[in-house]
Scaffold this active site. Structure first.
Site, PDB file in Angstrom:
ATOM      1  N   ASP A  56      30.124  94.640   0.058  1.00 54.46           N
ATOM      2  CA  ASP A  56      30.270  93.340   0.695  1.00 54.46           C
ATOM      3  C   ASP A  56      30.069  93.629   2.188  1.00 54.46           C
ATOM      4  O   ASP A  56      30.597  94.621   2.707  1.00 54.46           O
ATOM      5  CB  ASP A  56      31.696  92.827   0.446  1.00 54.46           C
ATOM      6  CG  ASP A  56      31.910  91.438   1.015  1.00 54.46           C
ATOM      7  OD1 ASP A  56      32.154  90.522   0.229  1.00 54.46           O
ATOM      8  OD2 ASP A  56      31.853  91.282   2.258  1.00 54.46           O
ATOM      9  N   SER A  57      29.323  92.791   2.867  1.00 51.64           N
ATOM     10  CA  SER A  57      28.960  93.153   4.245  1.00 51.64           C
ATOM     11  C   SER A  57      30.152  93.158   5.193  1.00 51.64           C
ATOM     12  O   SER A  57      30.042  93.647   6.320  1.00 51.64           O
ATOM     13  CB  SER A  57      27.847  92.251   4.767  1.00 51.64           C
ATOM     14  OG  SER A  57      28.342  90.992   5.111  1.00 51.64           O
ATOM     15  N   SER A  58      31.305  92.649   4.760  1.00 55.55           N
ATOM     16  CA  SER A  58      32.496  92.762   5.611  1.00 55.55           C
ATOM     17  C   SER A  58      32.898  94.226   5.760  1.00 55.55           C
ATOM     18  O   SER A  58      33.652  94.587   6.659  1.00 55.55           O
ATOM     19  CB  SER A  58      33.665  91.997   4.992  1.00 55.55           C
ATOM     20  OG  SER A  58      33.304  90.663   4.839  1.00 55.55           O
ATOM     21  N   THR A  87      26.396  88.859  -1.566  1.00 53.76           N
ATOM     22  CA  THR A  87      26.277  87.852  -2.622  1.00 53.76           C
ATOM     23  C   THR A  87      24.911  87.867  -3.283  1.00 53.76           C
ATOM     24  O   THR A  87      24.782  87.653  -4.486  1.00 53.76           O
ATOM     25  CB  THR A  87      26.522  86.451  -2.007  1.00 53.76           C
ATOM     26  OG1 THR A  87      27.847  86.433  -1.493  1.00 53.76           O
ATOM     27  CG2 THR A  87      26.367  85.345  -3.017  1.00 53.76           C
ATOM     28  N   THR A 137      25.695  87.974   3.943  1.00 53.39           N
ATOM     29  CA  THR A 137      25.462  87.099   5.094  1.00 53.39           C
ATOM     30  C   THR A 137      26.546  87.221   6.169  1.00 53.39           C
ATOM     31  O   THR A 137      26.291  86.955   7.340  1.00 53.39           O
ATOM     32  CB  THR A 137      25.392  85.623   4.647  1.00 53.39           C
ATOM     33  OG1 THR A 137      26.587  85.304   3.941  1.00 53.39           O
ATOM     34  CG2 THR A 137      24.187  85.369   3.767  1.00 53.39           C
ATOM     35  N   ASP A 138      27.755  87.633   5.751  1.00 52.94           N
ATOM     36  CA  ASP A 138      28.887  87.573   6.684  1.00 52.94           C
ATOM     37  C   ASP A 138      28.640  88.342   7.979  1.00 52.94           C
ATOM     38  O   ASP A 138      28.989  87.881   9.063  1.00 52.94           O
ATOM     39  CB  ASP A 138      30.163  88.109   6.011  1.00 52.94           C
ATOM     40  CG  ASP A 138      30.677  87.146   4.946  1.00 52.94           C
ATOM     41  OD1 ASP A 138      30.204  86.001   4.900  1.00 52.94           O
ATOM     42  OD2 ASP A 138      31.549  87.560   4.149  1.00 52.94           O
TER      43      ASP A 138
END
Ligand code: ASP
Length: 355
Positions: A72-74, A28, A104-105
């Site tokens: 995206d960190s996922s 993000t 952040t995830d």
């Protein structure tokens, strides 16, 4: 893996006080609103001084490396962690500190993994990110980035200020392998229930030296291997034999993080204990981690954990799940003997547990 590198000298024509490498992985933090497409898209970090003009007040030499494509960190993988460790290794001597911009995830997993991969770290490596994209008016990215940079740059004034992998978020600098994402809506997204902060940012940045790891005497040693053959077995009342069996007997599994109740307690049914015993006999390492965020595993305190202790389940003390799953990957990746593996899994390697 592709990277794009940009240098931003905020000190010119004077000499910079510190040199910091920013590694932008995605999340993000780096999003801006694309008017045409009407959705958030990753922002080009070479334009960071336009978005955060305050950066010009630092007398720093900033280098930004963007990983392409940003993610995206996922979607973070073991390969990404090894790549990040290599990138820091290759640039280690050229910078005073490192700031990793990350979603952040899974930030706590990545920070934990890097804490094991980068042994004898003598410089700060600070993960940060944001809950609101940098391109939006109420973004927390600006504050998080500026303070992370400031902390990373203190190496130039005080030798070895925070020689460890940490997470800076909202107002707290936390040890990376002690932190957990606890919030998906508020700005204070990370907590470290079992370990106090390394620093706190208010009007001043207060460093709590007694909580920060000592500066190692040995040079940096970077590890390049993690074993992916690990699994998390989260216990719950009513868990069936078929489920436990399928997890413990999954092909190739070498390490099991067993999330237990309270201080490390588990059912005492014969089928359950037999499945665990069989797995241990096959050479699977089982690490006992509590589902409670605070407190610790104390195998043997109750009857319901004494069986585990006796059959060779390894106590995880006060470790987080994020730090434990990556510790299993790291220790198993070293391919040591059974005794050495158990020893390392029980020991405090990078400040991830208090014994
Ligand atoms: N899904 C995002 C990520 O982890 C959330 C964030 O960055 O806060 O990449």
């Amino acid at each position: 893996m592709q990277t794009v590198k940009v240098h931003i000298d905020t000190a010119a024509p004077d000499n910079p006080e510190a040199s910091i490498l920013i590694i932008y992985t995605g999340g993000t933090v780096g999003m801006v609103f694309d008017e045409e497409a009407q959705h958030l898209v990753p922002f080009n970090f070479s334009q960071i001084p336009d978005k955060v003009p305050e950066l010009k007040q630092f007398n720093y030499l900033l280098t930004v490396i963007s990983i392409e494509p940003v993610i995206d960190s996922s979607n973070i993988t073991i390969a990404d962690w090894l790549m990040l460790a290599k990138l820091i290794e290759e640039n280690y001597n050229d910078y005073d500190g490192f700031v990793v911009l990350h979603g952040t995830d899974t930030m706590a997993y990545s920070a934990s993994a890097l804490s094991y991969l980068l042994e004898n770290l003598q410089k700060p490596v600070i993960f940060t990110g944001a809950q609101v994209p940098i391109g939006l008016i109420r973004t927390d990215a600006r504050e998080n980035l500026i303070t992370a940079l400031q902390i990373a740059g203190t190496k130039a004034h005080v030798k070895c200020r925070v020689p460890e992998i940490s997470i800076f978020f909202h107002n707290l600098l936390l040890r990376g392998n002690r932190a957990k994402k606890v919030e998906s809506s508020h700005f204070d997204a990370f907590k470290s229930e079992n370990y106090p902060p390394l620093a706190e940012a208010g009007i001043d940045i207060d460093f709590y030296d007694e909580n920060i790891l000592p500066c190692p005497l040995q040079p940096l040693k970077v590890h390049h291997q993690l074993d992916p053959n690990v699994v998390i077995l989260k216990l719950f009342p009513g868990i069936t034999e078929a489920v436990v069996r399928s997890i413990l007997q999954a092909p190739g599994i070498r390490g099991v993080l067993m999330e237990t109740f309270g201080s490390g307690n588990a059912p005492t049914s014969a089928w359950f204990l037999n499945l665990l015993r069989e797995a241990i006999e096959r050479g699977v390492f089982i690490l006992n981690v509590s589902q409670c965020d605070e407190g610790r595993v104390d195998q043997g305190r109750y009857e319901t954990s004494k069986y585990l202790l006796n059959m060779g389940v390894i106590g995880g003390a006060d470790i987080t799940t994020e730090a434990a799953v990556t510790k299993l990957m790291f220790v198993l990746g070293l391919n040591l003997s059974k005794e050495e593996t158990i020893k390392l899994l029980s020991e405090n390697l990078r400040g991830e547990i208090s014994l």
